[in-house]
Design a protein around this motif. Structure first.
Motif, PDB file in Angstrom:
ATOM      1  N   ARG A   1       0.817  -1.270   0.203  1.00 32.78           N
ATOM      2  CA  ARG A   1      -0.169   0.039  -0.064  1.00 32.78           C
ATOM      3  C   ARG A   1       0.997   1.155  -0.113  1.00 32.78           C
ATOM      4  NH1 ARG A   1      -2.965  -2.979   3.898  1.00 32.78           N
ATOM      5  NH2 ARG A   1      -1.937  -1.413   5.555  1.00 32.78           N
ATOM      6  N   GLU A   2       1.951   1.123   0.907  1.00 35.02           N
ATOM      7  CA  GLU A   2       2.859   2.375   0.898  1.00 35.02           C
ATOM      8  C   GLU A   2       3.474   2.753  -0.537  1.00 35.02           C
ATOM      9  OE1 GLU A   2       5.254   1.565   4.523  1.00 35.02           O
ATOM     10  OE2 GLU A   2       3.596   2.207   5.598  1.00 35.02           O
ATOM     11  N   ARG A   3       3.838   1.630  -1.079  1.00 31.76           N
ATOM     12  CA  ARG A   3       4.658   1.699  -2.596  1.00 31.76           C
ATOM     13  C   ARG A   3       3.695   2.248  -3.368  1.00 31.76           C
ATOM     14  NH1 ARG A   3       4.765  -0.491  -7.262  1.00 31.76           N
ATOM     15  NH2 ARG A   3       3.229  -2.320  -6.598  1.00 31.76           N
ATOM     16  N   LEU A   4       2.692   1.607  -3.448  1.00 29.74           N
ATOM     17  CA  LEU A   4       1.301   2.054  -4.432  1.00 29.74           C
ATOM     18  C   LEU A   4       1.064   3.647  -4.096  1.00 29.74           C
ATOM     19  CD1 LEU A   4      -0.756  -1.081  -4.677  1.00 29.74           C
ATOM     20  CD2 LEU A   4       0.809  -0.133  -6.611  1.00 29.74           C
ATOM     21  N   PHE A   5       1.006   4.073  -2.951  1.00 37.42           N
ATOM     22  CA  PHE A   5       0.714   5.516  -2.463  1.00 37.42           C
ATOM     23  C   PHE A   5       1.684   6.366  -3.332  1.00 37.42           C
ATOM     24  CE2 PHE A   5       0.618   9.096   0.456  1.00 37.42           C
ATOM     25  CZ  PHE A   5      -0.808   9.684  -0.184  1.00 37.42           C
ATOM     26  N   THR A   6       2.927   5.984  -3.255  1.00 41.43           N
ATOM     27  CA  THR A   6       3.856   6.788  -3.776  1.00 41.43           C
ATOM     28  C   THR A   6       3.594   6.729  -5.333  1.00 41.43           C
ATOM     29  OG1 THR A   6       5.838   6.392  -2.013  1.00 41.43           O
ATOM     30  CG2 THR A   6       6.371   7.074  -4.125  1.00 41.43           C
ATOM     31  N   TYR A   7       3.499   5.449  -5.833  1.00 46.48           N
ATOM     32  CA  TYR A   7       3.305   5.793  -7.174  1.00 46.48           C
ATOM     33  C   TYR A   7       2.100   6.357  -7.713  1.00 46.48           C
ATOM     34  CZ  TYR A   7       2.045   3.570 -11.938  1.00 46.48           C
ATOM     35  OH  TYR A   7       1.965   3.520 -13.341  1.00 46.48           O
ATOM     36  N   ILE A   8       0.970   6.444  -6.962  1.00 46.47           N
ATOM     37  CA  ILE A   8      -0.268   7.162  -7.133  1.00 46.47           C
ATOM     38  C   ILE A   8      -0.045   8.878  -7.217  1.00 46.47           C
ATOM     39  CG2 ILE A   8      -2.520   7.727  -6.581  1.00 46.47           C
ATOM     40  CD1 ILE A   8      -2.604   4.913  -5.471  1.00 46.47           C
ATOM     41  N   LYS A   9       0.659   8.954  -6.267  1.00 42.86           N
ATOM     42  CA  LYS A   9       0.971  10.342  -6.178  1.00 42.86           C
ATOM     43  C   LYS A   9       1.871  10.924  -7.275  1.00 42.86           C
ATOM     44  CE  LYS A   9       2.918  10.070  -2.148  1.00 42.86           C
ATOM     45  NZ  LYS A   9       3.550  10.686  -0.617  1.00 42.86           N
ATOM     46  N   GLU A  10       2.844  10.022  -7.848  1.00 39.19           N
ATOM     47  CA  GLU A  10       3.540  10.619  -8.751  1.00 39.19           C
ATOM     48  C   GLU A  10       3.135  10.418 -10.343  1.00 39.19           C
ATOM     49  OE1 GLU A  10       6.987   8.178  -8.155  1.00 39.19           O
ATOM     50  OE2 GLU A  10       7.746   9.446  -6.156  1.00 39.19           O
ATOM     51  N   ASN A  11       2.040   9.582 -10.441  1.00 34.42           N
ATOM     52  CA  ASN A  11       1.499   9.241 -11.685  1.00 34.42           C
ATOM     53  C   ASN A  11       0.210   9.487 -11.848  1.00 34.42           C
ATOM     54  OD1 ASN A  11       3.947   7.552 -12.832  1.00 34.42           O
ATOM     55  ND2 ASN A  11       3.808   6.918 -10.932  1.00 34.42           N
ATOM     56  N   CYS A  12      -0.829   9.987 -10.965  1.00 35.73           N
ATOM     57  CA  CYS A  12      -2.169  10.571 -11.306  1.00 35.73           C
ATOM     58  C   CYS A  12      -2.173  11.846 -11.336  1.00 35.73           C
ATOM     59  CB  CYS A  12      -3.158   9.757 -10.289  1.00 35.73           C
ATOM     60  SG  CYS A  12      -3.135   8.068 -10.345  1.00 35.73           S
TER      61      CYS A  12
END
Length: 141
Positions: free
Chosen positions: A44-55
């Motif tokens: 979840r933490e990894r994906l949160f970083t991904y979401i913040k950077e890519n959405c």
């Protein structure tokens, strides 16, 4: 949009919103974005970083247990509090494209009724579904 926690028993009510372009939705899915309840904390933490950077944008609104108690003491139901919170968070963003789609994890036994709460503030299509966090990568995000 989705919510987590439902107040005093589980802590604050947290509502999240992710704005993504159509091409980003497939990338979310490929990256492993799915219903957070089945993901480990690290993922979840990894994906949160991904979401913040890519959405395109994201937002979170938290309503404290004390605020929920206060509102419920004034006769406002938990479902009404959730609608108020969803609207408050959505109002932080200017989404004026009529071809946009608002995907909601329905916080009401009647998913259609839940979605109708947003017709006055959202001009595009509104998809309000139970288990939307499983059905739509943007809601999972």
């Amino acid at each position: 949009m989705d919510e987590a926690g439902r107040g005093p028993v589980m802590g604050p009510l947290a509502i999240g919103l992710v704005i993504s372009a159509e091409d980003q939705v497939n990338k979310l899915k490929k990256e492993g974005v799915m219903d957070s309840k089945i993901l480990k904390k690290e993922e979840r933490e990894r994906l949160f970083t991904y979401i913040k950077e890519n959405c395109m944008a994201y937002g979170v609104l938290c309503i404290s247990a004390q605020e929920i108690d206060r509102l419920r003491g004034n006769g406002i139901t938990l479902n009404e509090i959730e609608v108020m919170g969803f609207k408050q968070l959505l109002s932080r963003f200017v989404i004026d494209q009529v071809d946009a789609t608002l995907q909601l994890d329905a916080a009401d036994v009647n998913a259609k009724r839940f979605g109708q709460n947003f017709a006055s503030i959202f001009k595009g299509e509104i998809l309000s579904k139970h288990k939307a966090d499983v059905l739509f990568p943007s809601v999972s995000a």
